[in-house]
Each structure stands twice: as C-alpha cells, then as structure tokens.
Design an enzyme around this catalytic site. Structure first.
Site, PDB file in Angstrom:
ATOM      1  N   ASP A  56       0.781  -1.341  -0.050  1.00 39.59           N
ATOM      2  CA  ASP A  56       0.116   0.094  -0.050  1.00 39.59           C
ATOM      3  C   ASP A  56       0.873   1.261  -0.146  1.00 39.59           C
ATOM      4  OD1 ASP A  56      -1.985  -1.695   0.154  1.00 39.59           O
ATOM      5  OD2 ASP A  56      -3.066  -0.903   1.979  1.00 39.59           O
TER       6      ASP A  56
ATOM      7  N   GLU B 253      -5.762  -4.631  -6.984  1.00 38.56           N
ATOM      8  CA  GLU B 253      -6.663  -5.303  -5.878  1.00 38.56           C
ATOM      9  C   GLU B 253      -7.838  -4.439  -5.887  1.00 38.56           C
ATOM     10  OE1 GLU B 253      -3.934  -4.817  -2.310  1.00 38.56           O
ATOM     11  OE2 GLU B 253      -5.520  -3.682  -1.484  1.00 38.56           O
TER      12      GLU B 253
END
Length: 861
Positions: free
Chosen positions: A464, A531
């Site tokens: 992330d 994702e």
C-alpha cells in the site's frame, strides 16, 4: 514437454519413536512425523537436556511438521474447531485488529519447544550434514544432540531460509534428537499478518511453516543454481541460457573439481579451484558455451495462451571422479517484459509474455488461517483458477509452499509476489537498523528461492506504500544482484517513489472498490489494478452457510455473521444489494439473491478490464480464496463451494467472448487468443420482463488476434419494462456456439438499477434429466439437461451435486456453467465433474433450484 521431479524414496529402518525420513538419491530426507511440542512455561529442562535421546515427553502434544502451535493444539483437541460458529473468539490470547501484540496472559507469548528424534543413515559419516529450514516464525534456538547449533541471533525472520551445518553434532548410523525453542513474533517483527482479511490467530502463526530437511553432501556443495533465459524477440525462435550456481567448499583445504551441467542432451562443464572454506559463483555464459544457445526452444506460456513446457537442469560437482553434490532445477524458457501505455495523464503497465501482450486476470491468494499444509487444497485452488480462465494469482506476504509454486509452473498460473500491506513490513518509522537487515535478508532469500519459477512474473517490494529511500535502495540492490529478469514495482499503488518512479499500476479508491461499485464503474478503470472487488458482502450458498455455523446463528443475523464480515465494507455492499434486489426475509432467500448480486458485479468487472485492453491491462480480484469460512472477498468459499462470482468470472474470462459494456451499451467481441477469428456471427436479442422479444439482430463479424472489437451499440427500447433482458451469442465460422451470455438490465440505467421486479417472476417449470455417471479412476463426469417448459423466464437456475444422505455438497465441483437463465422452451446441457472420494462413501444426488425454481432432486447412478 512436461517433466515431473521424481524422487527416489527410501524408507529408513527405525524404531517406532523415530521420525521416518523420506530420502532421495541425493541424500536428503524430510523430518515430517513424530514431532512433539510443548510450552516452555511447562518445561523446566534446558535445551541441552531436551535435545537428548530418551528425554521424557509425557504431556507433550504429538504433531507433524510443518505446523503452527495453534494448529497442533487444535489437532490435539485442546481447542474446538475455531472455524465453526464463534469458537475462534473463545481461544485464549485474542489479538483484535489492528493490534499486533499478544496480551500478557496469552499462552502463546512464551516460547514453545518443537522436538523430534530421527535416525541419520550410516553412510553420512564421511559427509557434511545440513539441516534446512524454510520459515520459522519467528526466532529460534536450535539444539541437536545436546549441542546448540544456532541461536536467536541468527535464526530470526519468518521469511528466512536456513541451511545449517550440523556435521559436528550429527551422529550418523544412530538416533539423533532435534529440539527447537521457538519464540513468537512481537512488536514490529517482520512476520505474517492477515490485515483485515480475517481474524488474526492468537499465536500469530508461531511455529514451523514449511518442510524441514536433513541433507548430506561431500566436501563441496552446490547452492542457489539459476537459469536465466533470453529470447530473440519478437521471433522467439532462439533462446540464450545463462546458468549460474554457487559452489561451497566446507573443508579446510584447497579443492580442485569440475562443475558439470546437463539440460536434456546439452552438456557443459567448468573446472573450479576452491580455497579452504571458499564459496564461489560459477557462470556458464552463452557467449562462451555455444551449446546454451537453443534454436526453436519450447516456450513456457500461461495456460490461457499456450503450453507449459518445462526443462530440467541437472548439476553435479566432481572431485577426482567422485560426486560430492548434485542439484536439480526445473525451469521454463520464457521472457517477461512490459511497456508503459501513456495516455491522458494515465500510465498503464502492460505486461508481455514472450513478447506478446497479455491481460492479467487473477485474484489475491491466501493459505489456511492456521497455515496447515495441504497439497490437495492447493491442487483444488489451481484447478479452479484454470476453470475460471484466470491466469494469475497475487501472493501478498508471500504465501505458499514450494509445492504451490511448482504446481503453478506446471499449470501455467502467473504469480505476482511481494510484501504485505498494513503491517510491520510497512511500519518503517518504527524500524531499527536491525529490522532493515532482517528485511533485506528476507528479500534476498525470497528472490533466490523463487527466481527459477517461470510462473513468477513480477516482484512487489511494497504494497500500500513504497518504502523509504534507504530501504528501497537495499531492496533494489538485491534485485540487481540476484534477479534482474522480471518487472517490479515499489508498491501496488500509483504513488511515485523518487527512485523507482512511475509504477504503472493502481489501487483504490478506498473503500468502495473493496465493497461495491456498479458494473459501469469498472469501465472507467483504465489501469492495471492490483486489488479490487465489488463484494464487500458475499454471502455463500446456503449449503456452506449451514456448515460454518449452528442453525440458530443462521437467521436472524448473529455474531457468527459479524465475525465473518468487515464493518468498513459490508454496509456499502449490503445497501447496494437491497437497493438493486430487495430486502430478503430468510437466510435461504439472502443466499440465493447474493449469488445473483455477485455474478452481475464480478462478471462486469472482469469484462471491463479485458474489453478496454490495453488502456486497461489487468485486474487482481480481491480476493481469490479464503483462509477460513467467511462472507466477503472470495470467488469460492473455504469449503470450495463456488459462488455466483465464480461463474461470473468464468464467463467473463472465456478466451473468445461476446459481452455487453455497461458504460456505453456497446457489444464487444474480446479475443484473448494470439490468432485472428473471421467468419463469426453475433446474435443480439432483447426481451422484456414478460419474455416478449423486442429487438433482434445478427451480425457477421471478425476479431483480430488479442483484440477487442466493438461491433454494435444497442439503445434502450422505448417503453420497455423496468427489468429487461439481453441475450448475446457468438458462433464460429463452422456455426458452433463459442460464447453465450445473458444480462438482466434496468430501464433506470445501471447507476440506479432496480431489479426488484425479479421478485415477481412466476414460478418456472423445469424438466431435468441426467446421464449415467462416467467414472475414470476417481473422476466422475455426467451431463445434466435442463429444459424450461414454461412461458416465463427461469432465472438463476442452480444445479448442484449433494451427498444423498447428509445433503452436504460434493466439493470441489466443476460445472460447465451455473446460475443460468433459461428463456421459455430453452434447453441447456451442462457438463459436471467431481471426485469420487469427496462423496465420503455416500451416493450422489442432483439438486436443481434457483431464483424462481422449486427445488428438484434426482438420485444419480
């Protein structure tokens, strides 16, 4: 050609208390069985005593390895099945998300001992003996026969690989005792995390994750072999191979020898001189060894576009004609590359395999929550991926045994591998210099261990977030030194680091792309998305809902539901679900409607990314499978029950596909083959809610290799019913149907779609017949014919195979299609396959139900 790594098994003659070693011709055996574990809190002896033959282990827990502490205790029935109901909440030492620290009263906060006794073959006496570990979580002291082999200053890191020289402590020809004092991860230790995917186990995965081996070599060992393949693209009719390996001299004297290699009928060798204790990197370059230039090589491809050709590299080191060590490496000749599609201030990374563009369509993969090993589960996971026409999995952590990576090579499943988000791996501000050292060593071990797998196509050293410059430089140094053959990214996001620059991939926006977005939204995602998934609430079919919780917890919603949902995502998805399909009044209705909701949303997502290629170049569905029984982010549940999303993905990803595009109402033909198709015929029909045909068109068309062709744009018919239906069919040049897709649409448009009129569909009348079961070995196949005999639509018809007595589903199961809709008088013939062993001795039962279908049952014979 497909090759299988055959191991010659030798059963050691041993006493009942001794571990049976599974030995290979190379003098390597597995320490799997006859282990025991116990909490250090309950053991008063020291490591020297515990690692002595005859030490009494009454009260210890028998187990096999690999295992975590919790998995072993559950297997010993210390705790009830944590996957059922709310049992997991009753385990001691709960660690609520996002906390990582164990509470002080946790039984897992102390070290646990792992102990086994085993026999080392007598012929190891004149050899060097090595003890090999792959992932000990998190630190350990290692004792053998009363001697400390290694301690926590060196044995640290859940993703480390260790090869320990135990020659001085090992006793060939006799019983040996190995004991590990394993310490749990704490604080910012670089261990596994489950983020918000499911609960964190109270032991935090403490234990031994993968296989433990004992191996013998002569004075020179071969380590870390690598094969690098380079193609002359775009022709790809020549491959240059570079072979490297490290050779280690474990003696205290100079050694002269020869490193020999073979690949099929290719032979090469090099004379080596090693000083005492020296390790040397040996290279075989195609510029020097012309036999490593291969004409017309058999290439490795993902399963959707070609065969999975594999080669074996066999290496041996010889001293005076005597072999001291051998190594076998399986590899594929293939080349991964990429280009950046820059447009409208967007940057989309387009991956290429052997010089050809490929849309990546896959999912985020997870292991069992307690990290219990199962090759059968891995095989089922990969069969499902191929059955859905997916070509990739993302391993965020990473996760998976050697068997998983080997099987992905064999089955042609691409793998994206990297570190995990929302964890100590990204807690850089709290890292010490030592943490950085462990991270770099872990990254090196990971790269070296996996780099020969043709299935691994991409590295992610951030998730992330991208790491600070100092850490990023260390990761890049490892890649430069040990594997510069693959693309990589600093994170799984669009964020730009000063060092690596533009990633070409995208993540977000949070939270909706993890919860729910309408089908048309996905056509705006012109990117490679690492994702995303519109399934923040994804209720499984009723059969497995009943398996995961007591009947009393099924309805109304209970704590068993809450435990399996994510509060950041399910409210968004649930609101959309009720708005589009209406509020259910029973768990059975909820489960049925949920499959339709998932099917519509997930099918559109996968269709959009391929339909917009190569402004869009890939999508990793979040997530692929589940670590335990849950109700969000999965294409099939923990028990291998396919859901509506499964069949939505399967249809969307068929390699030659006709689809409806929700953004502009166009019809496209999407071709994922590397060849042209001409002479195609597309059929487009629109029906109102009452099954009146209001539009029909037939189009002669074609599509280029790896193309996406818009062939028509439909208009919403005037005065159409609130819900109407679109049926698309595509026939090949021979008139054979190659793609058929059915859509339910709203006159309100996609953003404000209202499908609640589907609740008014009249009950459908079906005629169902089944062929005799054909059995080949354990594989059972049959065809099921379903005819809609009525004048209305039979919507979301769901055939399933159950066990006759228990009525539990037979899983895994491979239906050609499911949740199908049948027009009046329409007939579908569906193939289905399952494994005989999964009937558990019962007879099979066919059950067919659906949205507006009264359940039918037929015993199969």
């Amino acid at each position: 050609m497909k090759t299988t790594n055959l191991l010659t098994s030798i059963l050691l003659v041993i006493f009942p208390i001794i571990c049976i070693g599974q030995s290979t011709a190379g003098g390597k055996f597995l320490l799997k069985d006859n282990w025991t574990i116990q909490s250090s809190k309950e053991v008063k002896s020291d490591g020297k005593t515990i690692s002595t033959i005859g030490f009494r282990t009454e009260g210890w827990y028998p187990t096999s390895v690999p295992t975590t502490v919790l998995a072993a205790l559950v297997a010993n029935k210390v705790y009830p099945d944590p996957y059922y109901g709310t049992n997991i909440l009753n385990l001691p030492g709960q660690i609520p998300y996002p906390k990582r620290e164990m509470p002080n009263n946790s039984p897992f906060k102390v070290a646990w001992w792992y102990r086994t006794e085993f026999k080392i073959p007598a012929d190891f006496i004149k050899m060097h003996t090595w003890l090999q570990f792959h992932s000990i979580n998190y630190k350990a002291n290692v004792w053998l026969n009363g001697k400390l082999i290694a301690d926590t200053t060196s044995i640290e890191g859940a993703y480390r690989l260790f090869n320990l020289d135990i020659s001085k402590a090992a006793i060939p020809g006799d019983n040996n005792c190995l004991a590990l004092e394993i310490f749990p991860p704490k604080g910012n230790d670089l261990t596994i995390t489950w983020v918000d995917w499911n609960p964190t186990t109270p032991d935090r995965g403490m234990g031994i994750w993968y296989d433990v081996y004992v191996q013998a070599t002569g004075e020179v060992a071969i380590e870390n072999p690598q094969v690098v393949t380079k193609l002359n693209l775009p022709a790809a009719d020549q491959a240059k191979l570079t072979v490297t390996a490290e050779v280690r001299n474990s003696d205290q004297k100079q050694i002269k020898g020869v490193l020999k290699g073979t690949i099929e009928n290719i032979v090469f060798s090099q004379e080596i001189i090693l000083e005492a204790g020296e390790t040397k990197l040996v290279r075989f370059l195609p510029e020097t060894y012309s036999q490593l230039v291969i004409a017309n090589p058999k290439l490795w491809w993902p399963h959707t576009v070609g065969p999975q050709n594999l080669y074996d590299l066999n290496l041996s080191f010889e001293v005076s004609g005597r072999t001291t060590d051998t190594k076998k490496v399986r590899f594929g000749i293939r080349e991964i590359s990429y280009w950046m599609n820059d447009f409208d201030k967007q940057h989309t990374k387009v991956f290429q395999i052997n010089g050809k563009n490929i849309v990546i369509r896959g999912g985020g993969y997870v292991q069992d929550l307690m990290l219990r090993p199962s090759n059968d589960r891995i095989d089922a996971d990969l069969k499902y991926a191929k059955y859905m026409n997916l070509n990739a999995l993302r391993m965020e952590a990473p996760r998976g045994s050697d068997y998983l990576f080997e099987r992905c090579d064999e089955e042609g499943i691409l793998l994206m591998v990297g570190w995990c988000c929302c964890s100590s791996w990204e807690g850089w501000k709290d890292w010490t210099p030592h943490t950085g050292d462990v991270a770099e060593a872990s990254w090196k071990d990971l790269i070296v261990h996996l780099r020969n797998h043709p299935s691994v196509f991409n590295w992610l050293y951030g998730s992330d977030n991208f790491p600070p410059a100092e850490i990023e430089k260390r990761y890049l140094k490892v890649l430069d030194e040990y594997d510069n053959t693959r693309p990589y990214e600093s994170s799984a996001t669009q964020d730009v680091s000063d060092i690596q620059g533009i990633t070409g991939v995208h993540m977000g926006p949070y939270p909706n792309v993890y919860a729910y977005e309408t089908p048309s939204f996905w056509y705006t995602k012109l990117e490679f998305n690492t994702e995303a998934g519109p399934t923040g609430e994804q209720i499984p079919p009723i059969e497995t809902m009943r398996r995961m919780m007591p009947k009393k917890d099924l309805w109304p919603m209970s704590a068993s539901w809450d435990l399996r949902l994510h509060k950041a995502f399910y409210p968004i998805a649930r609101a959309a679900f009720k708005s589009r399909y209406g509020k259910p009044v029973s768990v059975e209705e909820y489960c049925m409607k949920a499959q339709v909701f998932q099917n519509e949303a997930v099918k559109a997502m996968f269709e959009a990314f391929a339909g917009n290629k190569y402004k869009s170049s890939g999508i990793i569905y979040w997530m692929y499978n589940s670590a335990w029984p849950k109700m969000y982010w999965q294409l099939y549940d923990y028990y291998f029950m396919p859901n509506g999303a499964f069949y939505g993905a399967k249809n969307a990803c068929e390699p030659l596909h006709i689809q409806y595009c929700y953004d502009d109402q166009s019809i496209k033909i999407v071709n994922c083959f590397y060849k042209d198709f001409s002479g195609l015929k597309a059929k487009i029909k629109i029906y109102d809610f009452n099954m009146k045909e209001v539009f029909s068109k037939s189009i002669d068309t074609k599509v280029g290799a790896d193309g996406s062709e818009k062939i028509f744009t439909i208009e919403t018919p005037k005065n159409i019913t609130k819900v109407y239906f679109l049926k698309l069919e595509l026939d090949d040049a021979a008139g054979k149907e190659v793609s058929s897709n059915f859509y339910w649409l709203s006159s309100n448009g996609d953003e404000k779609a209202d499908f609640t009129d589907l609740n008014k569909l009249a009950a459908a009348t079906l005629n169902v017949t089944a062929s005799a079961i054909k059995q080949t070995g354990d594989k059972c196949t049959l065809t099921v014919t379903i005819e809609n005999q009525g004048t209305g639509l039979a919507f979301a018809v769901n055939p399933k195979i159950l066990k006759l007595t228990s009525k539990e589903p037979v899983l895994p199961v491979f239906w050609e299609d499911n949740y199908i809709s049948l027009l009046p008088k329409e007939t579908r013939v569906l193939q289905v396959a399952y494994d005989l062993k999964n009937l558990d001795g019962e007879k099979p039962l066919l059950k067919v139900d659906g949205w507006n279908v009264k359940a039918l049952e037929k015993e199969l014979k």
